[in-house]
Design an enzyme around this catalytic site. Sequence first.
Site, PDB file in Angstrom:
ATOM      1  N   HIS A  33      58.399  61.941  24.375  1.00  0.00           N
ATOM      2  CA  HIS A  33      59.043  61.250  25.494  1.00  0.00           C
ATOM      3  C   HIS A  33      60.525  60.957  25.292  1.00  0.00           C
ATOM      4  CE1 HIS A  33      58.550  57.694  22.968  1.00  0.00           C
ATOM      5  NE2 HIS A  33      59.450  57.118  23.731  1.00  0.00           N
TER       6      HIS A  33
HETATM    7  C1  UD1 Z   1      61.774  53.575  27.091  1.00  0.00           C
HETATM    8  C2  UD1 Z   1      62.728  53.234  25.940  1.00  0.00           C
HETATM    9  C3  UD1 Z   1      62.270  53.952  24.675  1.00  0.00           C
HETATM   10  C4  UD1 Z   1      60.811  53.687  24.381  1.00  0.00           C
HETATM   11  C5  UD1 Z   1      59.982  54.032  25.597  1.00  0.00           C
HETATM   12  C6  UD1 Z   1      58.515  53.757  25.376  1.00  0.00           C
HETATM   13  C7  UD1 Z   1      65.041  52.842  26.672  1.00  0.00           C
HETATM   14  C8  UD1 Z   1      66.425  53.377  26.674  1.00  0.00           C
HETATM   15  N1  UD1 Z   1      64.092  53.677  26.219  1.00  0.00           N
HETATM   16  O1  UD1 Z   1      61.911  54.963  27.336  1.00  0.00           O
HETATM   17  O2  UD1 Z   1      63.047  53.482  23.584  1.00  0.00           O
HETATM   18  O3  UD1 Z   1      60.416  54.464  23.271  1.00  0.00           O
HETATM   19  O4  UD1 Z   1      60.445  53.260  26.712  1.00  0.00           O
HETATM   20  O5  UD1 Z   1      57.730  54.354  26.373  1.00  0.00           O
HETATM   21  O6  UD1 Z   1      64.828  51.715  27.051  1.00  0.00           O
HETATM   22  N2  UD1 Z   1      58.429  55.965  34.418  1.00  0.00           N
HETATM   23  C9  UD1 Z   1      57.325  55.902  35.245  1.00  0.00           C
HETATM   24  N3  UD1 Z   1      56.540  54.787  35.187  1.00  0.00           N
HETATM   25  C10 UD1 Z   1      56.797  53.758  34.336  1.00  0.00           C
HETATM   26  C11 UD1 Z   1      57.930  53.831  33.510  1.00  0.00           C
HETATM   27  C12 UD1 Z   1      58.737  54.944  33.558  1.00  0.00           C
HETATM   28  O7  UD1 Z   1      57.054  56.805  36.011  1.00  0.00           O
HETATM   29  O8  UD1 Z   1      56.018  52.775  34.312  1.00  0.00           O
HETATM   30  C13 UD1 Z   1      59.266  57.194  34.446  1.00  0.00           C
HETATM   31  C14 UD1 Z   1      60.416  57.129  35.424  1.00  0.00           C
HETATM   32  O9  UD1 Z   1      60.614  58.405  35.916  1.00  0.00           O
HETATM   33  C15 UD1 Z   1      61.582  56.742  34.518  1.00  0.00           C
HETATM   34  C16 UD1 Z   1      61.238  57.466  33.240  1.00  0.00           C
HETATM   35  O10 UD1 Z   1      59.812  57.417  33.154  1.00  0.00           O
HETATM   36  O11 UD1 Z   1      62.820  57.110  35.033  1.00  0.00           O
HETATM   37  C17 UD1 Z   1      61.855  56.874  32.015  1.00  0.00           C
HETATM   38  O12 UD1 Z   1      61.501  55.477  31.905  1.00  0.00           O
HETATM   39  P1  UD1 Z   1      62.499  54.477  31.148  1.00  0.00           P
HETATM   40  O13 UD1 Z   1      61.915  53.124  31.119  1.00  0.00           O
HETATM   41  O14 UD1 Z   1      63.892  54.630  31.667  1.00  0.00           O
HETATM   42  O15 UD1 Z   1      62.565  55.054  29.679  1.00  0.00           O
HETATM   43  P2  UD1 Z   1      61.406  55.587  28.714  1.00  0.00           P
HETATM   44  O16 UD1 Z   1      61.562  57.048  28.575  1.00  0.00           O
HETATM   45  O17 UD1 Z   1      60.067  55.060  29.078  1.00  0.00           O
END
Ligand code: UD1
Length: 353
Positions: free
Chosen positions: A200
């Site tokens: 991820h």
């Molecule tokens: C975040 C953390 C990372 C951690 C990870 C655990 C930052 C910069 N990164 O990354 O350090 O290892 O969480 O999972 O804070 N999305 C969904 N549903 C959700 C959450 C996210 O669909 O409930 C999708 C969305 O498209 C979103 C993408 O995942 O844009 C990324 O989510 P985001 O919270 O920005 O970062 P993570 O990759 O989850």
Amino acid sequence: MRILSVVGARPQFVKLAPVSRALSGVAEHLVVHTGQHYDELMSDVFFADLGIPEPNVNLAVGSGSHGAQTGAMISALESVLQAHQPDWVLVYGDTNSTLAAAIAAVKLGLPLAHLEAGLRSFNRAMPEEHNRVLTDHAADLCLAPTELAIRHLSREGLAARSVLVGDVMTDVLYIVRDRVLAEPPPLPWNDSDSVVATIHRAENTDDPAQLAAVIDAIAGVDRPVRLLAHPRLRAAAHRAGVVLEREGITLHDPLPYPQLIAAVMRSVGVVTDSGGLQKEAFLLRRLCTTVRAETEWVETVESGWNTLVGSRLRDLPAEVSRAMPPEPVDNPYGDGHAAERVAAALRDAQSRR
Ligand code: UD1
């Protein structure tokens, strides 16, 4: 003592569980969920499975670019922190929720404690590296998981504010491992010769060529691979036209925490770019192959239980089949009672103020 924890992303809910238990009856504990993760499988199931009380406040900030997401959290947190005036704002790990709460707290002059302080990848291209360095330097109390983390903090001039507490993820892992052994939860598959994979990190998902190379390398593993797909991975693969489900790889949704631990225990090894999973594999004595060029949890590599293949993806299939190393001589991640030391450190530091 009033402690206000700010969490928002999956690994932070895991860390919150033992801390919430250790603070119960010792302090007034409020929990603010930023809403960075909001899908049921990324958030709600962790609260339910790990017995964490419902958050007192959910800011429902959701996804966005780094600036938009972090800025929205800072803005929303300000009034919550002002209203509650906690003795400590407690932040966890290295996500955008961590940094946002750190900035909101120090701008209001509220004492800030950082749990999982002192970890360093020394990779300045990682958003998490900036989040953790900035948070450590803003914090009044750095709660470090390992001796190495304490050395990093000392080198950066933060020794006087740092306390070695151990790793709270180890606390929760041991409890859940014993529960899983007593009553194994059902898994979406029955075999016990597969490899559990999670990918991820931005560095692996956001560049289409890198993502294609990572998935090709995983498809080369000569065991069935169970790929637990974070929503970020699915979205990035869709955008890049990379097919995740192919010969050798079966795609699954992210698993709730007890099922994830059961899956690792039932597996022959792990392929991941997650921080927590590297450590969980080590503590459960499963071989880990990490799709990064560096790690914050270097002790797992030094012991031989983890290997880094970020810069040599072609070696990934062979590394997954490598021989088991000897039993590690010591346990660098603590005794499973780190959260109690967190509670004590917060109390001691408050009484000295
Ligand atoms: C975040 C953390 C990372 C951690 C990870 C655990 C930052 C910069 N990164 O990354 O350090 O290892 O969480 O999972 O804070 N999305 C969904 N549903 C959700 C959450 C996210 O669909 O409930 C999708 C969305 O498209 C979103 C993408 O995942 O844009 C990324 O989510 P985001 O919270 O920005 O970062 P993570 O990759 O989850």
